[in-house]
Design a protein around this motif. Structure first.
Motif, short mmCIF file in Angstrom:
data_model
loop_
_atom_site.label_atom_id
_atom_site.label_comp_id
_atom_site.label_asym_id
_atom_site.label_seq_id
_atom_site.Cartn_x
_atom_site.Cartn_y
_atom_site.Cartn_z
N GLU A 26 34.24 42.53 33.66
CA GLU A 26 33.44 41.49 33.00
C GLU A 26 33.26 40.30 33.93
OE1 GLU A 26 33.35 38.83 28.88
OE2 GLU A 26 35.21 39.81 29.51
N ALA A 27 34.36 39.86 34.57
CA ALA A 27 34.25 38.74 35.51
C ALA A 27 33.34 39.08 36.68
CB ALA A 27 35.65 38.37 36.03
N ALA A 28 33.43 40.32 37.18
CA ALA A 28 32.58 40.74 38.30
C ALA A 28 31.11 40.71 37.89
CB ALA A 28 32.97 42.14 38.76
N SER A 29 30.82 41.12 36.67
CA SER A 29 29.44 41.11 36.19
C SER A 29 28.89 39.70 36.10
CB SER A 29 29.36 41.79 34.82
OG SER A 29 28.05 41.73 34.29
N PRO A 72 40.03 28.77 44.06
CA PRO A 72 39.30 29.86 44.74
C PRO A 72 39.63 31.22 44.13
CG PRO A 72 40.34 28.37 46.33
CD PRO A 72 40.89 28.01 44.99
N ILE A 73 38.61 32.06 44.05
CA ILE A 73 38.76 33.43 43.56
C ILE A 73 38.25 34.37 44.65
CG2 ILE A 73 38.06 35.10 41.80
CD1 ILE A 73 39.84 32.90 40.69
N THR A 78 35.80 42.91 46.95
CA THR A 78 37.01 43.35 47.65
C THR A 78 37.95 44.07 46.69
OG1 THR A 78 38.07 41.21 47.24
CG2 THR A 78 36.86 41.44 49.30
N LYS A 79 38.75 44.98 47.23
CA LYS A 79 39.67 45.78 46.43
C LYS A 79 40.76 44.89 45.81
CE LYS A 79 42.69 49.82 46.65
NZ LYS A 79 43.26 50.88 47.52
N GLY A 80 41.01 45.09 44.52
CA GLY A 80 42.05 44.32 43.83
C GLY A 80 41.77 42.83 43.78
N TRP A 81 40.49 42.46 43.77
CA TRP A 81 40.11 41.05 43.86
C TRP A 81 40.60 40.23 42.65
CZ3 TRP A 81 36.64 38.40 40.58
CH2 TRP A 81 36.08 39.18 39.57
N TRP A 82 40.62 40.85 41.45
CA TRP A 82 41.07 40.11 40.26
C TRP A 82 42.51 40.51 39.95
CZ3 TRP A 82 38.57 36.18 37.81
CH2 TRP A 82 39.17 35.70 36.64
N ASP A 83 43.44 39.72 40.47
CA ASP A 83 44.87 39.97 40.29
C ASP A 83 45.45 38.80 39.51
OD1 ASP A 83 47.71 39.88 40.71
OD2 ASP A 83 47.48 41.30 42.35
#
Length: 209
Positions: A26-29, A72-73, A78-83
């Motif tokens: 959802e965040a990526a969208s 910053p986010i 990138t892989k595993g960007w939302w941790d």
């Protein structure tokens, strides 16, 4: 300087959610939608795609707070960007640096998602290759200039900045004029034009500023 600065646009979207309740997809969208806006603006500026770059942020705060910190986010590509834990650690560290205290265990919530888009502007280089014709600097004109109560009016040389070349060396008192400014060299000061086109002014030891 402004003409050579990179172009910067910002955009944001309200998104009220606890960090741990946020789905990465959802965040990526949402970030994708923000990037689309920025791409449109940079395209209107004439910036080519390969000269664009982007940074993601979130306005974060502890639950119950009334102020947020721009955090910053990682790039959604990138892989595993939302941790969750990495975002928490980043926010806690930023809160400690900003306010002098932080609670590593309190819940954290998002208020807004933000993105910055930058368009790279090609910089004008400096060609220091000189020919003998380039080295023939025209003799400066003279102008009456008031140099203070102790020296009064004096006739001093006036150099045109655009006609100076690498290695040119001259002393004060003198004026250097260009389109947007005028430089005054006082008595005891020396100007030298460096290879990058910068004019460096020095003064003899013991001379007053």
């Amino acid at each position: 300087g402004l003409l050579m600065s990179d172009i910067r646009h910002t955009t944001q979207r309200a998104f009220f959610r606890a960090v741990i309740d946020t789905a990465p997809d959802e965040a990526a969208s949402l970030f994708k939608g923000l990037r689309t806006r920025l791409d449109e603006q940079l395209s209107a500026d004439g910036i080519e795609e390969e000269k664009r770059r982007f940074r993601c942020f979130a306005d974060l705060r502890y639950e119950g707070q009334f102020h947020e910190l721009l955090t910053p986010i990682d790039d959604p590509g990138t892989k595993g960007w939302w941790d969750d834990e990495a975002i928490r650690t980043r926010f806690v560290d930023l809160h400690q640096k900003t306010y002098g205290h932080a609670d590593p265990d309190s819940p954290i919530e998002i208020v807004n998602l933000r993105m910055e888009g930058f368009g790279q502007i090609d910089k004008v280089g400096h060609d220091s290759r000189l020919t003998e014709a380039d080295r023939a600097v025209p003799s400066p004109n003279n102008r009456q200039v008031f140099l203070g109560a102790g020296q009064g009016f004096q006739s001093i040389p006036v150099h045109v900045r655009q006609s100076l070349r690498e290695g040119d060396l001259f002393g004060g008192p003198a004026l250097v004029t260009q389109t947007d400014s005028t430089v005054l060299l006082l008595s005891g000061h020396t100007a030298r034009v460096e290879s990058n086109g910068i004019m460096v002014i020095t003064r003899k030891a013991g001379e007053k500023q």
